[in-house]
Write a protein that holds these residues in place. Structure first.
Motif, PDB file in Angstrom:
ATOM      1  N   LEU A  96       0.820  -1.219   0.000  1.00  0.00           N
ATOM      2  CA  LEU A  96       0.000   0.000   0.000  1.00  0.00           C
ATOM      3  C   LEU A  96       0.851   1.266   0.000  1.00  0.00           C
ATOM      4  CD1 LEU A  96      -2.791  -1.013   2.556  1.00  0.00           C
ATOM      5  CD2 LEU A  96      -2.767  -1.288   0.070  1.00  0.00           C
ATOM      6  N   HIS A  97       2.159   1.135  -0.193  1.00  0.00           N
ATOM      7  CA  HIS A  97       3.033   2.310  -0.163  1.00  0.00           C
ATOM      8  C   HIS A  97       2.633   3.330  -1.225  1.00  0.00           C
ATOM      9  CE1 HIS A  97       6.509  -0.035   1.956  1.00  0.00           C
ATOM     10  NE2 HIS A  97       5.561   0.359   2.796  1.00  0.00           N
ATOM     11  N   ASN A  98       2.527   4.571  -0.797  1.00  0.00           N
ATOM     12  CA  ASN A  98       2.201   5.682  -1.686  1.00  0.00           C
ATOM     13  C   ASN A  98       2.831   6.935  -1.127  1.00  0.00           C
ATOM     14  OD1 ASN A  98      -0.012   7.505  -0.257  1.00  0.00           O
ATOM     15  ND2 ASN A  98      -0.444   5.378   0.301  1.00  0.00           N
ATOM     16  N   THR A  99       2.829   8.006  -1.915  1.00  0.00           N
ATOM     17  CA  THR A  99       3.438   9.260  -1.450  1.00  0.00           C
ATOM     18  C   THR A  99       2.476  10.442  -1.512  1.00  0.00           C
ATOM     19  OG1 THR A  99       4.332   9.641  -3.673  1.00  0.00           O
ATOM     20  CG2 THR A  99       5.791   8.557  -2.074  1.00  0.00           C
ATOM     21  N   THR A 100       1.204  10.194  -1.826  1.00  0.00           N
ATOM     22  CA  THR A 100       0.270  11.318  -2.008  1.00  0.00           C
ATOM     23  C   THR A 100      -1.025  11.189  -1.224  1.00  0.00           C
ATOM     24  OG1 THR A 100      -0.834  10.330  -3.935  1.00  0.00           O
ATOM     25  CG2 THR A 100       1.139  11.662  -4.369  1.00  0.00           C
ATOM     26  N   LEU A 101      -1.335  10.044  -0.659  1.00  0.00           N
ATOM     27  CA  LEU A 101      -2.641   9.805  -0.059  1.00  0.00           C
ATOM     28  C   LEU A 101      -2.565  10.014   1.453  1.00  0.00           C
ATOM     29  CD1 LEU A 101      -3.557   6.584  -2.072  1.00  0.00           C
ATOM     30  CD2 LEU A 101      -4.193   8.949  -2.594  1.00  0.00           C
ATOM     31  N   GLU A 102      -2.800  11.248   1.865  1.00  0.00           N
ATOM     32  CA  GLU A 102      -2.674  11.592   3.275  1.00  0.00           C
ATOM     33  C   GLU A 102      -3.644  10.778   4.134  1.00  0.00           C
ATOM     34  OE1 GLU A 102      -0.393  13.424   4.464  1.00  0.00           O
ATOM     35  OE2 GLU A 102       0.406  14.283   2.600  1.00  0.00           O
ATOM     36  N   GLY A 103      -3.154  10.334   5.282  1.00  0.00           N
ATOM     37  CA  GLY A 103      -4.000   9.635   6.224  1.00  0.00           C
ATOM     38  C   GLY A 103      -4.152   8.148   5.965  1.00  0.00           C
ATOM     39  N   THR A 104      -3.508   7.628   4.913  1.00  0.00           N
ATOM     40  CA  THR A 104      -3.616   6.196   4.629  1.00  0.00           C
ATOM     41  C   THR A 104      -2.459   5.448   5.293  1.00  0.00           C
ATOM     42  OG1 THR A 104      -2.361   6.408   2.555  1.00  0.00           O
ATOM     43  CG2 THR A 104      -4.758   6.648   2.433  1.00  0.00           C
ATOM     44  N   GLY A 125      -0.377   3.308   4.245  1.00  0.00           N
ATOM     45  CA  GLY A 125       0.834   3.126   3.457  1.00  0.00           C
ATOM     46  C   GLY A 125       1.527   4.406   3.047  1.00  0.00           C
ATOM     47  N   LYS A 126       1.051   5.554   3.527  1.00  0.00           N
ATOM     48  CA  LYS A 126       1.632   6.844   3.107  1.00  0.00           C
ATOM     49  C   LYS A 126       3.076   6.968   3.587  1.00  0.00           C
ATOM     50  CE  LYS A 126       1.701  11.327   1.920  1.00  0.00           C
ATOM     51  NZ  LYS A 126       3.009  11.748   2.459  1.00  0.00           N
ATOM     52  N   LEU A 127       3.980   7.272   2.640  1.00  0.00           N
ATOM     53  CA  LEU A 127       5.386   7.500   2.930  1.00  0.00           C
ATOM     54  C   LEU A 127       5.743   8.947   2.665  1.00  0.00           C
ATOM     55  CD1 LEU A 127       6.957   4.387   1.119  1.00  0.00           C
ATOM     56  CD2 LEU A 127       6.312   4.574   3.530  1.00  0.00           C
ATOM     57  N   ASP A 128       6.706   9.434   3.401  1.00  0.00           N
ATOM     58  CA  ASP A 128       7.250  10.761   3.119  1.00  0.00           C
ATOM     59  C   ASP A 128       8.062  10.665   1.835  1.00  0.00           C
ATOM     60  OD1 ASP A 128       8.771  13.128   2.992  1.00  0.00           O
ATOM     61  OD2 ASP A 128       8.798  13.310   5.181  1.00  0.00           O
ATOM     62  N   PRO A 129       7.730  11.457   0.812  1.00  0.00           N
ATOM     63  CA  PRO A 129       8.465  11.353  -0.457  1.00  0.00           C
ATOM     64  C   PRO A 129       9.966  11.509  -0.290  1.00  0.00           C
ATOM     65  CG  PRO A 129       6.529  12.745  -0.718  1.00  0.00           C
ATOM     66  CD  PRO A 129       6.659  12.465   0.748  1.00  0.00           C
ATOM     67  N   ARG A 130      10.376  12.251   0.730  1.00  0.00           N
ATOM     68  CA  ARG A 130      11.811  12.458   0.947  1.00  0.00           C
ATOM     69  C   ARG A 130      12.512  11.179   1.387  1.00  0.00           C
ATOM     70  NH1 ARG A 130      10.967  17.422   4.991  1.00  0.00           N
ATOM     71  NH2 ARG A 130       9.417  15.882   5.665  1.00  0.00           N
ATOM     72  N   ASP A 131      11.720  10.217   1.856  1.00  0.00           N
ATOM     73  CA  ASP A 131      12.296   8.947   2.308  1.00  0.00           C
ATOM     74  C   ASP A 131      12.282   7.871   1.230  1.00  0.00           C
ATOM     75  OD1 ASP A 131      12.675  10.072   4.823  1.00  0.00           O
ATOM     76  OD2 ASP A 131      10.725   9.389   5.564  1.00  0.00           O
ATOM     77  N   VAL A 132      11.754   8.191   0.064  1.00  0.00           N
ATOM     78  CA  VAL A 132      11.672   7.213  -1.025  1.00  0.00           C
ATOM     79  C   VAL A 132      12.682   7.600  -2.099  1.00  0.00           C
ATOM     80  CG1 VAL A 132      10.182   6.079  -2.708  1.00  0.00           C
ATOM     81  CG2 VAL A 132       9.222   6.898  -0.547  1.00  0.00           C
ATOM     82  N   ALA A 133      13.793   6.904  -2.109  1.00  0.00           N
ATOM     83  CA  ALA A 133      14.859   7.198  -3.062  1.00  0.00           C
ATOM     84  C   ALA A 133      14.840   6.152  -4.171  1.00  0.00           C
ATOM     85  CB  ALA A 133      16.214   7.203  -2.357  1.00  0.00           C
ATOM     86  N   LEU A 134      14.413   6.559  -5.349  1.00  0.00           N
ATOM     87  CA  LEU A 134      14.407   5.637  -6.482  1.00  0.00           C
ATOM     88  C   LEU A 134      15.813   5.490  -7.044  1.00  0.00           C
ATOM     89  CD1 LEU A 134      11.207   6.741  -8.435  1.00  0.00           C
ATOM     90  CD2 LEU A 134      11.452   4.867  -6.789  1.00  0.00           C
TER      91      LEU A 134
END
Length: 313
Positions: free
Chosen positions: A249-257, A259-268
């Motif tokens: 459920l990881h995502n970077t835009t769905l507040e309150g869910t 699986g919400k991750l801080d985009p700064r912590d997701v390094a592609l």
């Protein structure tokens, strides 16, 4: 209505046609990682009934790419069959997939729910879409499409809806408004689509697929009902209100869910864009499936073989 084709980019890791290949998505406006399953909106323009579609398999190709349910950020990967990258065989007269094939984001065919019209549970994936426009897409493209109809496939006993859609910029889009228009302006395509889904797994040793609703293509109104059901199911999934199983459920835009991750912590990883690995020689073969034999205890041409194959010329 803004129909920008360049809202998203890919970060491709590993060689295509291998088990290591991954295609991650990022949003160009702010360069943040996104999930094509959860972060790309279902609607591009809800007022105009324009949907987003993520292309997994371009028309005329055989590699079975798909949005990964289980991997973090849901990259596109190649499906695995018998521990090898999966390629769909070409069954005469079709070469690979006969449309641009993919899925609508923010939808989910709930495996806990038995649909009363199909008498089967969902297949645990986003809802599939066959885009029938003239342009050949690329894996990872995000197209803006209009809905035309839907076919109810039963794949190994699971409900596996197949939407029929068209890119809104296609020259025929202004003439296609419902499923009957497809038969009028593209005669034979719906019959070919039904036939393709019935036989495409036969060369791999599987029985032919069956259909719900007597194999009829249902109209746009019915298709919209199915999309709404799958959208509501996805919302419950991403909100953590149903059992998610192996789905990330990881995502970077769905507040309150959950699986919400801080985009700064997701390094592609950086985009490698490597050349594809060699593909199996049998992809240059046509498999001849005896349709009548399928209805007679699956007895096909040439004795006990499932089909015969000849090299494509």
């Amino acid at each position: 209505m803004n129909l920008s084709r360049h809202q998203y980019s890919l970060r491709r890791v590993g060689r295509p046609f291998t088990k290591d290949y991954r295609a991650y998505f990022e949003r160009n406006a702010d360069r943040i990682a996104i999930s094509p399953f959860h972060d790309i909106p279902l609607y591009h323009d809800e007022a105009e009934h324009v949907f987003n579609m993520v292309v997994e398999v371009p028309r005329w190709t055989n590699a079975k790419f798909e949005i990964s349910r289980s991997k973090s950020m849901n990259p596109i990967t190649q499906d695995i069959l018998d521990d090898n990258p999966r390629f769909t065989r070409s069954c005469f007269p079709y070469k690979g997939y006969i449309w641009n094939y993919g899925a609508l984001p923010q939808t989910w065919e709930d495996p806990h729910y038995t649909n009363p019209d199909t008498d089967a549970k969902g297949d645990n994936d986003p809802i599939d879409a066959c885009e029938i426009g003239r342009a050949i897409a690329n894996t990872g493209d995000v197209k803006q499409v209009k809905i035309l109809g839907i076919l109810g496939l039963l794949d190994e006993g699971e409900t596996d809806w197949k939407l029929v859609v068209i890119d809104v910029t296609d020259p025929l889009a202004d003439k296609l408004h419902d499923i009957g228009d497809v038969e009028k302006h593209m005669p034979g395509l719906l019959d070919a689509t039904r036939d393709w889904f019935r036989i495409y797994m036969v060369p791999d040793g599987y029985p032919p697929n069956e259909y719900a609703l007597e194999g009829k293509f249902m109209n746009k109104e019915y298709a919209m009902k199915v999309i709404n059901e799958c959208s509501e199911a996805w919302r419950k999934l991403v909100d953590g209100k149903v059992e998610k199983g192996d789905i990330s459920l990881h995502n970077t835009t769905l507040e309150g869910t959950p699986g919400k991750l801080d985009p700064r912590d997701v390094a592609l990883p950086p985009d490698e864009n490597l050349s594809p690995a060699p593909v199996p020689q049998e992809l240059d073969e046509w498999f001849y499936v005896d349709r009548e034999g399928l209805d007679d205890d699956r007895r096909l041409v040439h004795g006990d073989s499932l089909c015969i194959a000849l090299e494509l010329r």
